[in-house]
Design an enzyme around this catalytic site. Structure first.
Site, PDB file in Angstrom:
ATOM      1  N   GLY A 137       0.814  -1.209   0.000  1.00 48.43           N
ATOM      2  CA  GLY A 137       0.000   0.000   0.000  1.00 48.43           C
ATOM      3  C   GLY A 137       0.843   1.251   0.000  1.00 48.43           C
ATOM      4  CB  SER A 138       0.082   4.610   1.289  1.00 47.95           C
ATOM      5  OG  SER A 138      -1.085   4.792   0.503  1.00 47.95           O
TER       6      SER A 138
END
Length: 488
Positions: A217-218
């Site tokens: 993810g981020s």
């Protein structure tokens, strides 16, 4: 001698010669193989004829041995706080064998290692009982407890803490876990216990810190920001990125979405990291292209197995992706996948001014006399960033913690840098997402004694409540505090 007797004599001579050849073949050419054959009961009897050496944390044993009754195997392994340490030590079972450090360093722990030959010979001469050596780890007991306690009520997850200056692993926790003592023997109940653990759908025997790869993810935006700085796409943290809103991925009609109403149009890298703008980092990946993103990811350790000495799965950043696939991969989705160890390495390299050290968790191997027979020397693995760009990225990560999505990781008296991540999971994001947090803590003298990665698969949490800042950051904070307190 008549002809029939001569034939019989020749035949008997050939039989004796064949017997001698076979005997010598077994004693010399096949000796090592037979001595280590798992089907040879003497191997197990000899291995468990005396207490195993110990695995050491902070100068204290976290393992032991206990005498058994009613079997030819005289001693079996015990562990202190077994579920907490199992992801580090592995198991040593009379019935099913050994894993992880218990397996890799079995020669030292049993006293059978070739480097202990002189010691074994002297013991035979003096009549002293054979002893195993010790394995001294780099682990910090307080940090390990903080990591395990933070994860154990969250369902599935993992945490890794590293000393950025050396690569020494300070904590490695994985949940759900298991107690290796519960199947250390050779009785039916040991087999039943192992069988249940082995078939458990939550895979408690798996060290998630090393063997599970998750979409990061981020948190992967740290790698993307590093690539942007290293390849000269942007020269600093506060330069406008000229990112439109909405932004359509090249070659598609699909707009890349941001989570919530956040200021991502033309955002600087600092603002984009603070608010975790998908559009900015997706466009950075598309502008750089697959080759440059791949080069930076591999400098951080992607696409390569790591050995700590326990093997870690290779994390993945794909080659030969088109521009839109590269954009999605650059925000930690599509094919991108990482182990918690890998993401701790990313945070570690940034904290260490761009220098990535090889991760390791065995510092010394000791003879039974406690003399050191092997000592690990820290080794540089790569330089994913220049010192200048690493310090730019540090300032961006510190903004995330001071005024962004990572405020739950703030530690009074220390500067903390971090990055949250909430990674999509399942077909069309149908499953509950994974909550990630990467961080490091910096003392007043500028040194960074600890970098951490935490991932949480919390099946009990409400979907809307799952976030890296909410679930993973408090665990990372407690691990960092444990390390910092031990340095005082």
């Amino acid at each position: 001698m008549n002809k029939p007797l001569r034939r019989i004599a020749i035949f008997c001579g050939l039989l004796v010669l064949a017997l001698l050849i076979r005997d010598n073949w077994l004693q010399y050419a096949q000796a090592d193989k037979l001595q280590s054959d798992k089907q040879n009961p003497r191997v197990a009897i000899e291995r468990y004829a005396q207490p195993r050496g110990d695995i050491i944390v902070d100068g204290k044993s976290i393992t032991g041995s206990v005498a058994t009754d009613g079997t030819d195997l005289k001693y079996k392994r015990t562990w202190k706080d077994g579920p907490m340490w199992a992801p580090v030590t592995g198991y040593a079972s009379q019935l099913v064998g050994a894993s992880q450090i218990e397996s890799i360093e079995d020669g030292i722990l049993t006293g059978n290692d070739d480097r202990l030959f002189f010691r074994r010979t002297m013991d035979m001469i003096t009549g002293k009982k054979k002893e195993g050596g010790n394995v001294v780890t780099t682990l910090n007991a307080a940090a390990q407890k903080a990591a395990y306690d933070g994860l154990k009520n969250r369902g599935k997850g993992a945490a890794v803490a590293i000393d950025p200056k050396t690569g020494a692993i300070l904590a490695m926790a994985s949940t759900p876990s298991y107690d290796p003592s519960s199947f250390a023997g050779i009785l039916q109940k040991d087999g039943d216990t192992f069988g249940k653990l082995d078939k458990n759908k939550d895979k408690p025997l798996t060290n998630r810190a090393l063997r599970e790869t998750y979409p990061p993810g981020s948190t992967f935006k740290i790698v993307t920001a590093a690539a942007a700085l290293e390849h000269g796409l942007y020269k600093g943290a506060d330069e406008d990125t000229k990112t439109p809103l909405p932004w359509t991925m090249p070659g598609t009609t699909t707009e890349l979405k941001n989570e919530g109403n956040i200021p991502c149009k033309n955002a600087t890298l600092r603002v984009a990291l603070r608010y975790s703008c998908n559009t900015v980092f997706g466009k950075v990946g598309a502008d750089l292209g697959n080759d440059k993103m791949l080069e930076t990811a591999e400098k951080f350790g992607f696409n390569k197995e790591q050995f700590t000495p326990v093997r870690s799965n290779a994390s993945v950043f794909s080659d030969k992706m088109n521009t839109s696939q590269t954009a999605l991969s650059s925000i930690g989705q599509y094919n991108t996948a990482a182990t918690p160890l890998q993401m701790a390495m990313v945070a570690s390299a940034v904290a260490n001014d761009g220098k990535l050290m090889e991760p390791y968790m065995v510092s010394d191997l000791q003879a039974p006399s406690l003399d050191t027979i092997e000592q690990h020397t820290p080794k540089e693995m790569s330089r994913p960033l220049s010192q200048k760009n690493a310090q730019i990225l540090q300032s961006m990560m510190e903004t995330v913690v001071s005024e962004g999505t990572g405020t739950n990781a703030q530690i009074p008296g220390y500067t903390v840098g971090g990055k949250t991540g909430t990674a999509q999971h399942g077909l069309n994001n149908s499953e509950k997402p994974y909550a990630w947090f990467l961080s490091y803590a910096k003392a007043k003298d500028g040194s960074s004694p600890v970098a951490v990665a935490v991932v949480v698969e919390d099946g009990s949490a409400n979907r809307d409540d799952i976030s890296g800042g909410g679930l993973a950051a408090p665990i990372a904070k407690s691990v960092m505090e444990a390390v910092l307190n031990s340095k005082k």
